[in-house]
Design a protein around this motif. Structure first.
Motif, PDB file in Angstrom:
ATOM      1  N   SER A 137       0.830  -1.254   0.084  1.00  0.00           N
ATOM      2  CA  SER A 137      -0.057   0.111  -0.019  1.00  0.00           C
ATOM      3  C   SER A 137       0.735   1.241  -0.081  1.00  0.00           C
ATOM      4  N   THR A 138       2.228   1.075  -0.007  1.00  0.00           N
ATOM      5  CA  THR A 138       3.112   2.283  -0.104  1.00  0.00           C
ATOM      6  C   THR A 138       4.094   2.165  -1.014  1.00  0.00           C
ATOM      7  N   ALA A 139       4.327   3.370  -1.448  1.00  0.00           N
ATOM      8  CA  ALA A 139       5.600   3.584  -2.271  1.00  0.00           C
ATOM      9  C   ALA A 139       6.281   4.792  -1.666  1.00  0.00           C
ATOM     10  N   SER A 140       7.842   4.755  -1.918  1.00  0.00           N
ATOM     11  CA  SER A 140       8.489   6.106  -1.463  1.00  0.00           C
ATOM     12  C   SER A 140       9.371   6.553  -2.409  1.00  0.00           C
ATOM     13  N   GLY A 141      10.025   7.601  -2.181  1.00  0.00           N
ATOM     14  CA  GLY A 141      10.809   8.205  -3.043  1.00  0.00           C
ATOM     15  C   GLY A 141      10.728   9.965  -3.039  1.00  0.00           C
ATOM     16  N   GLN A 142      11.757  10.547  -3.559  1.00  0.00           N
ATOM     17  CA  GLN A 142      11.830  11.984  -3.435  1.00  0.00           C
ATOM     18  C   GLN A 142      10.826  12.709  -4.248  1.00  0.00           C
ATOM     19  N   GLY A 143       9.777  13.331  -3.586  1.00  0.00           N
ATOM     20  CA  GLY A 143       8.857  14.051  -4.205  1.00  0.00           C
ATOM     21  C   GLY A 143       7.638  12.917  -4.926  1.00  0.00           C
ATOM     22  N   VAL A 144       7.687  12.022  -4.128  1.00  0.00           N
ATOM     23  CA  VAL A 144       6.573  10.978  -4.635  1.00  0.00           C
ATOM     24  C   VAL A 144       5.167  11.223  -4.381  1.00  0.00           C
ATOM     25  N   ASP A 198       4.681  14.828  -3.047  1.00  0.00           N
ATOM     26  CA  ASP A 198       5.038  16.424  -3.348  1.00  0.00           C
ATOM     27  C   ASP A 198       6.026  16.631  -4.201  1.00  0.00           C
ATOM     28  N   ILE A 199       5.656  16.671  -5.681  1.00  0.00           N
ATOM     29  CA  ILE A 199       4.269  16.580  -6.215  1.00  0.00           C
ATOM     30  C   ILE A 199       4.218  15.738  -7.399  1.00  0.00           C
ATOM     31  N   LYS A 200       5.308  15.017  -7.638  1.00  0.00           N
ATOM     32  CA  LYS A 200       5.341  14.198  -8.761  1.00  0.00           C
ATOM     33  C   LYS A 200       4.229  13.183  -8.913  1.00  0.00           C
ATOM     34  N   GLY A 201       3.810  12.735  -7.805  1.00  0.00           N
ATOM     35  CA  GLY A 201       2.563  11.956  -7.895  1.00  0.00           C
ATOM     36  C   GLY A 201       1.285  12.764  -8.319  1.00  0.00           C
ATOM     37  N   GLY A 202       1.090  13.993  -7.967  1.00  0.00           N
ATOM     38  CA  GLY A 202       0.249  14.711  -8.449  1.00  0.00           C
ATOM     39  C   GLY A 202       0.264  15.053  -9.819  1.00  0.00           C
ATOM     40  N   ASP A 203       1.474  15.518 -10.143  1.00  0.00           N
ATOM     41  CA  ASP A 203       1.639  15.770 -11.693  1.00  0.00           C
ATOM     42  C   ASP A 203       1.460  14.664 -12.541  1.00  0.00           C
ATOM     43  N   VAL A 204       1.679  13.286 -12.199  1.00  0.00           N
ATOM     44  CA  VAL A 204       1.431  12.099 -13.194  1.00  0.00           C
ATOM     45  C   VAL A 204      -0.047  11.809 -12.977  1.00  0.00           C
ATOM     46  N   LEU A 205      -0.595  12.224 -11.894  1.00  0.00           N
ATOM     47  CA  LEU A 205      -2.111  12.010 -11.655  1.00  0.00           C
ATOM     48  C   LEU A 205      -2.781  12.765 -12.865  1.00  0.00           C
ATOM     49  N   VAL A 206      -2.681  14.214 -12.794  1.00  0.00           N
ATOM     50  CA  VAL A 206      -3.198  14.845 -13.849  1.00  0.00           C
ATOM     51  C   VAL A 206      -3.032  14.277 -15.289  1.00  0.00           C
ATOM     52  N   ILE A 207      -1.828  13.753 -15.618  1.00  0.00           N
ATOM     53  CA  ILE A 207      -1.610  13.229 -16.677  1.00  0.00           C
ATOM     54  C   ILE A 207      -2.350  11.986 -17.107  1.00  0.00           C
ATOM     55  N   ALA A 227      -1.553  13.082  -5.012  1.00  0.00           N
ATOM     56  CA  ALA A 227      -1.431  11.956  -4.506  1.00  0.00           C
ATOM     57  C   ALA A 227      -1.637  11.963  -3.110  1.00  0.00           C
ATOM     58  N   SER A 228      -1.878  11.103  -2.419  1.00  0.00           N
ATOM     59  CA  SER A 228      -1.972  10.940  -1.026  1.00  0.00           C
ATOM     60  C   SER A 228      -0.702  10.417  -0.620  1.00  0.00           C
ATOM     61  N   GLY A 229      -0.429  10.884   0.919  1.00  0.00           N
ATOM     62  CA  GLY A 229       0.867  10.286   1.273  1.00  0.00           C
ATOM     63  C   GLY A 229       1.147  10.962   2.795  1.00  0.00           C
ATOM     64  N   LYS A 230       2.385  10.941   2.987  1.00  0.00           N
ATOM     65  CA  LYS A 230       3.040  11.296   4.333  1.00  0.00           C
ATOM     66  C   LYS A 230       4.509  11.498   4.079  1.00  0.00           C
ATOM     67  N   THR A 251       6.194   9.196   1.486  1.00  0.00           N
ATOM     68  CA  THR A 251       5.612   7.934   0.869  1.00  0.00           C
ATOM     69  C   THR A 251       4.414   8.406   0.188  1.00  0.00           C
ATOM     70  N   MET A 252       3.966   7.611  -0.465  1.00  0.00           N
ATOM     71  CA  MET A 252       2.506   7.796  -1.315  1.00  0.00           C
ATOM     72  C   MET A 252       1.772   6.525  -0.873  1.00  0.00           C
ATOM     73  N   ASN A 253       0.345   6.767  -0.852  1.00  0.00           N
ATOM     74  CA  ASN A 253      -0.696   5.794  -0.593  1.00  0.00           C
ATOM     75  C   ASN A 253      -0.851   5.148  -1.980  1.00  0.00           C
ATOM     76  N   THR A 254      -0.546   3.872  -2.362  1.00  0.00           N
ATOM     77  CA  THR A 254      -0.717   3.429  -3.540  1.00  0.00           C
ATOM     78  C   THR A 254      -1.926   2.784  -3.563  1.00  0.00           C
ATOM     79  N   LYS A 255      -2.928   2.622  -2.826  1.00  0.00           N
ATOM     80  CA  LYS A 255      -4.024   1.832  -2.656  1.00  0.00           C
ATOM     81  C   LYS A 255      -5.117   3.144  -3.109  1.00  0.00           C
ATOM     82  N   GLU A 256      -4.835   4.239  -2.595  1.00  0.00           N
ATOM     83  CA  GLU A 256      -5.764   5.450  -2.861  1.00  0.00           C
ATOM     84  C   GLU A 256      -5.439   5.974  -4.269  1.00  0.00           C
ATOM     85  N   TYR A 257      -4.273   5.807  -4.649  1.00  0.00           N
ATOM     86  CA  TYR A 257      -3.919   6.627  -5.954  1.00  0.00           C
ATOM     87  C   TYR A 257      -4.536   6.277  -7.206  1.00  0.00           C
TER      88      TYR A 257
END
Length: 424
Positions: A128-135, A137-146, A391-394, A402-408
């Motif tokens: 349920s979790t992935a980690s990484g720099q900016g995962v 804030d905000i690269k998960g959000g950018d990729v979500l848009v695309i 993307a949601s995460g902590k 981290t990013m919540n991969t279940k909610e993504y």
């Protein structure tokens, strides 16, 4: 095993789309189908360092995003900035249609992680979790848009939409007001702004967030032998700086949504500060009364009225100097506040209805005090806005991000349908 998580989600989240119209259910199905390539693209961009000062890295991420948006029929541009700002620039992508609201979608290409810091690559922590720099804030959000736009394009639902995607290159370390001139002008041509900073779960969205500014306190005092402090030499610069900071805390520290953090303080016989490196040097001895002190801090607020009121009180405190000391304070604007409004809440209600239609559940307005400053605030005075749609995460801004991969996948689906409903 690489895409087992997303395959499972495609099955377990299937019930959410059952009550949706056929067209919208088709969008949800497309998002699910595309999740493996969405994840692969996210991993690729997370593994490219794009700290705000790493101009090459920011441009590289921007090029990848531009290529994807170009495939979807967007006209893409790279907005260059003056060399004096020392920032990479911004990516803008536009489509012009004839139906629905004109949307302004906001993200940013940079992260807080500069090239000099240890690299934390995209990593699957668990199911349920992935980690990484900016995962988140905000690269998960950018990729979500695309990913959302890709699903809509696959279903031929972008043809009549008017959408501007604006990914800035310096949100985490802003190049100043000059860096947002084009950003604001483009936004003024739109009807609604949606920003994709980190989501606080599936059931909260940002209708208001605080702004930020900075302040600098300079204190001068008579100097000499330490045995004469409190008498003919007065109190010295350090005591005066401490008095002022304590009065800030005592008189303003309980006001809702208002914070002021002294992030740097130095004092002694001499003080030297370099703005470019944020580094200070001081010289002093225990038997010499400090003749100078410097404090640099930030000021965060929800409304412009709150900001101006706080500045007035801070100036009044500074002016009440201890004997034989003199202090001055100066302020610099940064990012304005995004004031909660009825228009923002009406937009939230539309998202809330969609979320319920999907079977995800309600969406409430989050606490404005829980968010830092963001690009959406530059345009909040011109149109209804929502933020926290990414993307949601902590752990944002830390090595534990981290990013919540279940909610993504659900957040991508909901964004795609929200864009569709607003532009139909």
């Amino acid at each position: 095993m690489k895409h087992i998580l997303f395959s499972l989600l495609m099955v377990t989240s299937g019930a959410f789309a059952q009550s949706l119209p056929k067209t919208e259910a088709g969008v949800v199905a497309t998002v699910k189908k595309q999740m493996p390539e969405t994840e692969a693209f996210l991993e690729k961009v997370v593994n490219i360092n794009s700290g705000s000062l790493n101009k090459e890295g920011v441009r590289t991420v921007g090029k990848l995003m531009s290529d994807e948006l170009g495939k979807l029929g967007f006209k893409t541009e790279w907005i260059t900035l003056p060399d004096s700002l020392n920032r990479a620039g911004h990516l803008v992508a536009t489509r012009q249609g004839k139906k629905g609201k004109k949307l302004f979608l906001i993200g940013h290409l940079d992260t807080v992680f500069e090239k000099s810091l240890p690299m934390e690559p995209f990593t699957r922590v668990n199911d349920s979790t992935a980690s990484g720099q900016g995962v988140n804030d905000i690269k998960g959000g950018d990729v979500l848009v695309i990913a959302a736009l890709k699903a809509l394009n696959d279903q031929k639902l972008l043809d009549d939409a008017s959408i501007t995607v604006y990914f800035t290159g310096d949100e985490e370390s802003g190049g100043g007001a000059a860096s947002r001139i084009d950003f604001v002008e483009r936004a003024k041509k739109c009807d609604i702004a949606l920003a994709f900073e980190t989501a606080q779960g599936l059931h909260s969205v940002t209708t208001g967030r605080r702004g930020s500014s900075s302040w600098t306190l300079n204190v001068k005092a008579r100097t000499g032998h330490s045995s004469r402090i409190f008498s003919d030499l007065g109190y010295g610069a350090i005591y005066e700086a401490v008095r002022i900071l304590n009065e800030f805390r005592r008189t303003l520290g309980q006001e809702q949504y208002l914070t002021f953090n002294p992030g740097l303080i130095v004092g002694g016989s001499e003080v030297h500060y370099d703005d470019k490196t944020a580094k200070a040097e001081t010289i002093g001895k225990t038997n010499i009364v400090a003749g100078t002190a410097l404090v640099k801090g930030d000021l965060r607020f929800l409304t412009e009225a709150q900001k101006e009121s706080a500045r007035t009180h801070m100036r009044e405190i500074v002016d009440k100097s201890l004997p034989l000391t003199k202090a001055t304070i100066s302020f610099s604007d940064g990012i304005p506040g995004m004031e909660p409004s009825a228009a923002n809440d009406d937009l939230r209600k539309q998202l809330d209805k969609l979320s319920r239609d999907m079977g995800i559940g309600p969406v409430q307005a989050g606490d404005p005090g829980s968010r830092g400053a963001g690009d959406v605030s530059f345009v909040a005075q011109y149109m209804p806005c929502l933020d926290g749609l990414g993307a949601s995460g902590k752990g944002a801004h830390s090595i534990e991000e981290t990013m919540n991969t279940k909610e993504y996948p659900l957040l991508i689906q909901r964004t795609a349908l929200f864009i569709y409903r607003l532009t139909r």
